[in-house]
Design a protein around this motif. Structure first.
Motif, PDB file in Angstrom:
ATOM      1  N   GLY A  79       0.811  -1.205   0.000  1.00 32.78           N
ATOM      2  CA  GLY A  79       0.000   0.000   0.000  1.00 32.78           C
ATOM      3  C   GLY A  79       0.849   1.261   0.000  1.00 32.78           C
ATOM      4  O   GLY A  79       0.533   2.241  -0.699  1.00 32.78           O
ATOM      5  N   GLU A  80       1.957   1.243   0.777  1.00 32.44           N
ATOM      6  CA  GLU A  80       2.851   2.398   0.806  1.00 32.44           C
ATOM      7  C   GLU A  80       3.510   2.609  -0.552  1.00 32.44           C
ATOM      8  O   GLU A  80       3.692   3.751  -1.004  1.00 32.44           O
ATOM      9  CB  GLU A  80       3.918   2.209   1.884  1.00 32.44           C
ATOM     10  N   CYS A  81       3.873   1.510  -1.228  1.00 35.26           N
ATOM     11  CA  CYS A  81       4.480   1.621  -2.556  1.00 35.26           C
ATOM     12  C   CYS A  81       3.496   2.223  -3.555  1.00 35.26           C
ATOM     13  O   CYS A  81       3.868   3.080  -4.374  1.00 35.26           O
ATOM     14  CB  CYS A  81       4.943   0.247  -3.044  1.00 35.26           C
ATOM     15  N   VAL A  82       2.247   1.783  -3.499  1.00 32.69           N
ATOM     16  CA  VAL A  82       1.235   2.315  -4.414  1.00 32.69           C
ATOM     17  C   VAL A  82       0.990   3.797  -4.149  1.00 32.69           C
ATOM     18  O   VAL A  82       0.836   4.605  -5.089  1.00 32.69           O
ATOM     19  CB  VAL A  82      -0.069   1.507  -4.288  1.00 32.69           C
ATOM     20  N   ALA A  83       0.977   4.193  -2.872  1.00 29.87           N
ATOM     21  CA  ALA A  83       0.799   5.608  -2.543  1.00 29.87           C
ATOM     22  C   ALA A  83       1.972   6.439  -3.061  1.00 29.87           C
ATOM     23  O   ALA A  83       1.781   7.566  -3.553  1.00 29.87           O
ATOM     24  CB  ALA A  83       0.653   5.776  -1.028  1.00 29.87           C
ATOM     25  N   ALA A  84       3.199   5.896  -2.947  1.00 34.39           N
ATOM     26  CA  ALA A  84       4.370   6.605  -3.461  1.00 34.39           C
ATOM     27  C   ALA A  84       4.303   6.752  -4.981  1.00 34.39           C
ATOM     28  O   ALA A  84       4.680   7.795  -5.530  1.00 34.39           O
ATOM     29  CB  ALA A  84       5.643   5.865  -3.057  1.00 34.39           C
TER      30      ALA A  84
END
Length: 213
Positions: free
Chosen positions: A103-108
């Motif tokens: 999820g953090e990667c997608v937000a980045a």
């Protein structure tokens, strides 16, 4: 206990051992099958989406260079096609969050791509200004590199998950084999012991009785 019941009980014990081994092996194999299905449906889908996003970024980068060099129509078409491709792949990745940290990667990715998109949107609206290469390396190059790094992080995360899952499947395949091996060895030992008791309690008395008669 009658002789027939003793012999029958011996074969029943052997059959029960083999049945338990078979059920354990079937359970492990079914679990491996579900893990393979999850591996293909989850991790591979995210990896494929990341590759598509990288291809879309390359297409948009080519469109930006075309636009900055004065070929606005061709550049606009290439950027629009790349943006559509990127958005579709991004939706696939955003709806397939199955790995911790994904999820953090997608937000980045959303943040980095949003900044990059604002740049080429403004460039298409302005249509002119300073020399193309100066503007590209001053504005676009760093934002494009940041977007690529964020997509690479997502791909690397899922590739590591693929490796971990594949290693787990290898060890579980070995565990699926072990009940069969244990059952075969135990059956051989049981047959030897059962054969000894049959000879000792059945064959030898019959042979002795025959000799006496």
């Amino acid at each position: 206990m009658k002789l027939q019941a003793k012999i029958l009980s011996g074969f029943l014990i052997l059959a029960a051992m083999l049945a338990c081994a078979g059920m354990l092996s079937i359970h492990e194999l079914r679990s491996i099958g579900s893990s393979v299905n999850r591996l293909l449906n989850d991790n591979y889908r995210s990896v494929n989406a990341a590759k598509t996003m990288l291809e879309a970024l390359e297409m948009e980068n080519s469109g930006v260079l075309l636009a900055l060099s004065g070929k606005w129509q061709q550049g606009h078409e290439s950027i629009a096609a790349g943006d559509r491709m990127f958005q579709q792949a991004f939706e696939t990745a955003r709806n397939n969050l199955t790995v911790p940290g994904e999820g953090e990667c997608v937000a980045a990715i959303a943040s980095a791509y949003g900044e990059y998109k604002r740049l080429w949107t403004r460039a298409l609206e302005e249509r002119g200004g300073e020399p193309p290469l100066d503007r590209y390396f001053r504005d676009f190059h760093d934002k494009l590199a940041a977007a690529r790094r964020s997509v690479d992080a997502l791909m690397k995360l899922n590739e590591e998950s693929l490796y971990v899952t594949a290693s787990s499947l290898h060890s579980r395949a070995n565990r699926a084999i072990m009940p069969g091996i244990v059952a075969i060895v135990s059956s051989l030992v049981f047959v030897r012991i059962f054969n000894y008791f049959i000879n000792y309690y059945v064959s030898r008395p019959i042979i002795g009785l025959t000799r006496e008669v």
